[in-house]
Design an enzyme around this catalytic site. Structure first.
Site, PDB file in Angstrom:
ATOM      1  N   LYS A   1      -0.719   3.654  -5.187  1.00  0.00           N
ATOM      2  CA  LYS A   1       0.102   2.266  -5.015  1.00  0.00           C
ATOM      3  C   LYS A   1       0.937   2.089  -6.194  1.00  0.00           C
ATOM      4  CE  LYS A   1      -3.861   0.450  -2.835  1.00  0.00           C
ATOM      5  NZ  LYS A   1      -4.822  -0.827  -2.642  1.00  0.00           N
TER       6      LYS A   1
ATOM      7  N   GLU B   1       0.927  -1.067   0.031  1.00  0.00           N
ATOM      8  CA  GLU B   1       0.068  -0.224   0.110  1.00  0.00           C
ATOM      9  C   GLU B   1       1.188   1.086   0.014  1.00  0.00           C
ATOM     10  OE1 GLU B   1      -3.246  -0.536   2.931  1.00  0.00           O
ATOM     11  OE2 GLU B   1      -3.103  -2.647   2.712  1.00  0.00           O
TER      12      GLU B   1
ATOM     13  N   ARG C   1     -13.088  -9.144   1.072  1.00  0.00           N
ATOM     14  CA  ARG C   1     -11.738  -8.865   1.921  1.00  0.00           C
ATOM     15  C   ARG C   1     -11.830  -9.129   3.333  1.00  0.00           C
ATOM     16  NH1 ARG C   1      -7.832  -6.271  -1.250  1.00  0.00           N
ATOM     17  NH2 ARG C   1      -6.655  -7.391   0.149  1.00  0.00           N
TER      18      ARG C   1
END
Ligand SMILES: [Zn+2]
Length: 272
Positions: free
Chosen positions: A53, A3, A262
């Site tokens: 990112k 990240e 997630r």
């Protein structure tokens, strides 16, 4: 997946090694790297920077390498001396090598990617600008003020806050790890709808996003799964309070749910 803090760390380390240097040969070994890059040599690495990112390499010929590491993309740099003495190590990673960049000073930069979800694309300025324009603001920029955050959230009242924080079109750089962390720090349940957040909660969230990312960069990112920066690994994983944990810092047992596919941990005592 690396990240913002992890990619920022990689950019800083690559800068120290290859900024301003000339690439004399590129070998493209996998289709995840745009083949025409090998025909551009020689070129100089004029600048390297992060956006969200992704890594951007600005070349002196007006072209750009647009790099997303995704799950397992990794840069490895060897000085001329290491190239001469470190042959065995190179062979070890050779199976997953996607590209090799040979420098004028005999240094070597390799890009390898075990799972091949990452990519290196060759862009001209227009293509790059089009790609970058899709991304939300940078959370560590001065532009990203509380006022701006309040306005951004007011346009997404029905969104689930955790999903929204991870949406790169909304805000750049947060992924599954840091989104969970900031929500714990701000005392907000990940499933809350944005429209239900109080001004005080938004303030806390905004403050913690900036503070957490800055702290994580100081620690050179978190080492989870396969992330490793150019010099080895960061140590911020030791400071994570909910990601990969069973209990929150106050000793409450964390709950685990899935949001948008997630895994998400939160504390039903500390987060409301
Ligand atoms: Zn708790």
């Amino acid at each position: 997946m690396p990240e913002l803090p992890e990619v920022e760390t990689i950019v800083e380390q690559l800068k120290k090694r290859i900024l301003g240097k000339n690439v004399v040969k590129v070998e493209v070994l996998d289709s995840i790297v745009d083949k025409p890059i090998s025909k551009l040599t020689p070129f100089r690495i004029k600048n390297i920077y992060r956006r969200a990112k992704t890594l951007v390499f600005e070349l002196d010929n007006g072209r750009y390498l647009f790099v997303h590491l995704r799950m397992t993309g990794h840069f490895h740099y060897l000085t001329a001396q290491q190239v001469a003495s470190d042959k065995e190590k190179l062979v070890k990673v050779h199976r997953f090598l996607a590209a090799k960049f040979y420098f004028e000073d005999d240094g070597l930069l390799t890009y390898n990617d075990i799972r091949r979800f990452g990519f290196v694309k060759l862009f001209d300025k227009k293509q790059l600008e089009k790609e970058l324009a899709k991304l939300g603001p940078e959370p560590l920029s001065e532009e990203f003020t509380l006022k701006m955050f309040i306005e951004m959230l007011s346009k997404k009242k029905n969104s689930v806050i955790k999903t929204l924080l991870m949406d790169q079109h909304f805000l750049a750089g947060l992924g599954n790890i840091y989104a969970q962390e900031v929500l714990y720090l701000a005392g907000i349940m990940p499933l809350r709808r944005t429209g239900t957040l109080s001004l005080e909660e938004i303030k806390e969230l905004h403050r913690h996003i900036k503070e957490l990312l800055e702290l994580a960069i100081k620690h050179k990112g978190s080492t989870v799964d396969n992330y490793a920066h150019v010099d080895g690994s960061g140590n911020f994983q030791n400071y994570l309070v909910v990601y990969g944990r069973d209990k929150c810092p106050k000793g409450h047992v964390l709950k685990k749910i899935e949001i948008g596919g997630r895994g998400t941990s939160y504390c039903s005592e500390c987060q409301k």
